[in-house]
Design an enzyme around this catalytic site. Structure first.
Site, PDB file in Angstrom:
ATOM      1  N   HIS A 223     -87.220  44.798  62.890  1.00  0.00           N
ATOM      2  CA  HIS A 223     -86.462  46.065  62.904  1.00  0.00           C
ATOM      3  C   HIS A 223     -85.811  46.181  64.289  1.00  0.00           C
ATOM      4  CE1 HIS A 223     -85.294  50.084  62.003  1.00  0.00           C
ATOM      5  NE2 HIS A 223     -86.458  50.710  61.974  1.00  0.00           N
ATOM      6  N   HIS A 263     -79.591  41.269  56.629  1.00  0.00           N
ATOM      7  CA  HIS A 263     -79.869  42.695  56.448  1.00  0.00           C
ATOM      8  C   HIS A 263     -80.327  42.958  55.031  1.00  0.00           C
ATOM      9  CE1 HIS A 263     -79.504  47.027  56.676  1.00  0.00           C
ATOM     10  NE2 HIS A 263     -79.573  46.852  57.971  1.00  0.00           N
ATOM     11  N   ASP A 314     -78.072  44.504  65.694  1.00  0.00           N
ATOM     12  CA  ASP A 314     -78.817  44.060  66.880  1.00  0.00           C
ATOM     13  C   ASP A 314     -78.176  42.870  67.582  1.00  0.00           C
ATOM     14  OD1 ASP A 314     -81.065  45.869  66.811  1.00  0.00           O
ATOM     15  OD2 ASP A 314     -81.495  44.952  64.887  1.00  0.00           O
TER      16      ASP A 314
HETATM   17  C1  LIG Z   1     -83.336  41.959  58.359  1.00  0.00           C
HETATM   18  C2  LIG Z   1     -84.311  41.154  57.540  1.00  0.00           C
HETATM   19  C3  LIG Z   1     -85.737  41.543  57.926  1.00  0.00           C
HETATM   20  C4  LIG Z   1     -84.079  41.489  56.066  1.00  0.00           C
HETATM   21  O1  LIG Z   1     -85.102  40.892  55.378  1.00  0.00           O
HETATM   22  P1  LIG Z   1     -85.181  40.749  53.791  1.00  0.00           P
HETATM   23  O2  LIG Z   1     -84.237  41.635  53.109  1.00  0.00           O
HETATM   24  O3  LIG Z   1     -86.624  40.884  53.469  1.00  0.00           O
HETATM   25  O4  LIG Z   1     -84.676  39.287  53.553  1.00  0.00           O
HETATM   26  P2  LIG Z   1     -85.575  37.990  53.660  1.00  0.00           P
HETATM   27  O5  LIG Z   1     -86.297  37.926  54.948  1.00  0.00           O
HETATM   28  O6  LIG Z   1     -86.393  37.909  52.409  1.00  0.00           O
HETATM   29  O7  LIG Z   1     -84.455  36.889  53.654  1.00  0.00           O
HETATM   30  C5  LIG Z   1     -83.798  36.383  52.480  1.00  0.00           C
HETATM   31  C6  LIG Z   1     -83.424  34.925  52.738  1.00  0.00           C
HETATM   32  O8  LIG Z   1     -82.494  34.857  53.826  1.00  0.00           O
HETATM   33  C7  LIG Z   1     -83.062  34.148  54.927  1.00  0.00           C
HETATM   34  N1  LIG Z   1     -82.799  34.896  56.139  1.00  0.00           N
HETATM   35  C8  LIG Z   1     -82.709  36.235  56.264  1.00  0.00           C
HETATM   36  N2  LIG Z   1     -82.478  36.568  57.535  1.00  0.00           N
HETATM   37  C9  LIG Z   1     -82.422  35.420  58.205  1.00  0.00           C
HETATM   38  C10 LIG Z   1     -82.210  35.132  59.550  1.00  0.00           C
HETATM   39  N3  LIG Z   1     -82.018  36.102  60.444  1.00  0.00           N
HETATM   40  N4  LIG Z   1     -82.201  33.846  59.931  1.00  0.00           N
HETATM   41  C11 LIG Z   1     -82.395  32.860  59.040  1.00  0.00           C
HETATM   42  N5  LIG Z   1     -82.601  33.070  57.737  1.00  0.00           N
HETATM   43  C12 LIG Z   1     -82.618  34.344  57.333  1.00  0.00           C
HETATM   44  C13 LIG Z   1     -84.560  34.125  54.668  1.00  0.00           C
HETATM   45  O9  LIG Z   1     -85.190  33.044  55.289  1.00  0.00           O
HETATM   46  C14 LIG Z   1     -84.604  34.080  53.172  1.00  0.00           C
HETATM   47  O10 LIG Z   1     -84.307  32.766  52.778  1.00  0.00           O
HETATM   48  P3  LIG Z   1     -85.086  32.102  51.542  1.00  0.00           P
HETATM   49  O11 LIG Z   1     -84.733  32.955  50.355  1.00  0.00           O
HETATM   50  O12 LIG Z   1     -84.563  30.726  51.484  1.00  0.00           O
HETATM   51  O13 LIG Z   1     -86.547  32.184  51.857  1.00  0.00           O
HETATM   52  C15 LIG Z   1     -84.087  39.640  57.754  1.00  0.00           C
HETATM   53  O14 LIG Z   1     -82.745  39.314  57.498  1.00  0.00           O
HETATM   54  C16 LIG Z   1     -84.497  39.201  59.141  1.00  0.00           C
HETATM   55  O15 LIG Z   1     -85.662  38.914  59.373  1.00  0.00           O
HETATM   56  N6  LIG Z   1     -83.537  39.165  60.118  1.00  0.00           N
HETATM   57  C17 LIG Z   1     -83.872  38.841  61.473  1.00  0.00           C
HETATM   58  C18 LIG Z   1     -84.431  40.061  62.171  1.00  0.00           C
HETATM   59  C19 LIG Z   1     -83.385  41.114  62.416  1.00  0.00           C
HETATM   60  O16 LIG Z   1     -82.290  40.824  62.876  1.00  0.00           O
HETATM   61  N7  LIG Z   1     -83.757  42.356  62.135  1.00  0.00           N
HETATM   62  C20 LIG Z   1     -82.886  43.495  62.376  1.00  0.00           C
HETATM   63  C21 LIG Z   1     -82.365  44.047  61.106  1.00  0.00           C
HETATM   64  S1  LIG Z   1     -81.138  45.294  61.409  1.00  0.00           S
END
Ligand SMILES: CC(C)(COP(=O)(O)OP(=O)(O)OC[C@H]1O[C@@H](n2cnc3c(N)ncnc32)[C@H](O)[C@@H]1OP(=O)(O)O)[C@@H](O)C(=O)NCCC(=O)NCCS
Length: 378
Positions: A223, A263, A314
């Protein structure tokens, strides 16, 4: 009442409440506060006006805005025991931990502590908004062995924060850059920290408890902590001397996530990233320090191409704040300085029409009834 049929991991796509505060169209990349597009707010508004909009539902008139700004500035005051606490914590504590604990402490000295009426919550919102910014600035001065700077009630919220942080009046460019960043991050519907705040408020606990919970949720790297993680990554790439694309390629090969990308709601560009990218670029050019922007842009283009992932709010906050001279562990606290506006609006909305938030779980443990085995027989 029957429970929902299927659990949705992470509550993705679940509508958990009605709200009139923030609207997101994840497919079109639209974000609006009370119906007003975030681009209009970023281009024309300031943090005070945006906060008024979030709390009261409409844009203020000139006199309402002046009065609101006066009240917010008047709330730049804290009991001396909060100062004592900030002096007493280990200097190596992270500012987010200190902020979380200090906000909890604030409740003990808040004149409305025992009162959770609508009006009392609005009064607490003014105080918390001003005090959160003060706490971040004051702790940073203390941990660096610098003298505390008194609040200046003639300055805007952003300018006062920068002055209390750096000890000098900020430039107009720095003030505007921070103000826009605060507008962009002020609310985002049922993000994890806001949801946490609403869950706590829904138990009829108090506003400070809700905000403490929200700060705890914001701190996580999935987050609000992602802005700091992004900068750590940029620095690691820089120090390794590796080509950024190669570095990120290796991270993908190791199945690592790249902070600042992806996201839950947006499937296209996060509209906040559009502004932060521009700010990062402009600040880089005007300061002659465009290294971080250039590296960020290279990574963004590669991640876009390779994984179809977009930069989120971010990603460019990191290079923007660094170019402004802000330290990494203050990035997430600055997010909190902004998001308190949204948290407060949501807590007030929740309590104005409350029902306890209490979902169910899909039980996957041992089947009932399991025998109770006496301890001697286990
Ligand atoms: C924001 C976030 C938590 C959303 O999570 P979510 O909706 O649960 O999506 P998931 O984590 O399940 O990701 C879906 C797929 O995209 C990939 N993915 C998502 N964000 C990614 C990232 N930042 N880098 C690499 N791969 C990513 C995941 O590995 C997953 O791949 P898979 O289906 O092959 O396993 C996620 O994109 C993330 O962890 N981002 C990095 C942290 C971040 O920037 N957070 C701030 C958000 S405003």
């Amino acid at each position: 009442m029957a429970s929902a049929v299927l659990p949705i991991k992470g509550l993705e796509g679940i509508i958990a409440t009605k709200s009139s505060i923030c609207w997101i169209d994840g497919e079109a990349g639209v974000l609006a506060y009370r119906g007003i597009d975030i681009h209009d707010l970023a281009n024309h508004s300031n943090f005070e006006e945006t906060t008024y909009l979030l709390w009261f539902g409409v844009l203020p008139t000139e006199s309402q805005l002046a009065e609101f700004s006066r009240e917010l500035a008047a709330a730049r005051t804290m009991n001396w025991r909060i100062y004592d606490f900030l002096r007493s914590v280990p200097y190596e504590s992270t500012p987010m931990e200190v902020l979380r604990t200090a906000v909890s402490l604030l409740s003990l000295y808040d004149p409305d502590e025992k009162d959770s009426t609508h009006d009392s919550n609005v009064r607490k919102s003014y105080r918390l908004t001003s005090q959160i910014a003060m706490i971040v600035a004051i702790f940073d001065r203390i941990r660096k062995g610098k003298s505390i700077v008194d609040p200046d009630r003639t300055l805007s919220h952003s300018a006062n924060f920068l002055r209390m942080l750096n000890g000098v009046n900020p430039t107009e460019t720095a003030t505007r850059a921070l103000d826009v960043a605060l507008i962009l991050q002020a609310d985002h519907e049922l993000n994890a920290s806001t949801f946490a705040a609403r869950v706590i408020a829904s138990t009829l606990s108090d506003m400070h408890s809700a905000i403490v919970g929200a700060i705890g949720a914001l701190k996580g790297p999935l987050h609000g902590g992602a802005n700091a993680e992004t900068m750590k990554l940029l620095i690691a790439i820089d120090e390794s001397g590796t080509d950024p694309v190669e570095y990120v390629r290796q991270m993908f090969a190791q199945k690592k996530k790249i902070s600042g990308f992806g996201h839950r709601v947006y499937v296209t560009e996060d509209p906040r990233a559009t502004h932060l990218r521009r700010m990062s670029e402009d600040l880089g050019k005007s300061s002659g320090k465009s290294k971080w922007f250039d590296m960020s842009r290279t990574i963004e283009l590669f991640v876009n191409k390779e994984k179809k992932l977009n930069a989120n709010v971010d990603f460019y906050s990191a290079s923007t704040y660094t170019t402004l001279g802000v330290e990494i562990d203050l990035f997430t606290p600055i997010f909190a300085i902004s998001r308190i506006a949204g948290w407060a609006a949501h807590v007030i909305e929740q309590l104005d029409d409350n029902r306890l938030i209490r979902p169910r779980a899909d039980y996957i443990g041992p089947p009932y009834p399991e025998p109770y085995t006496p301890i001697a027989e286990r």
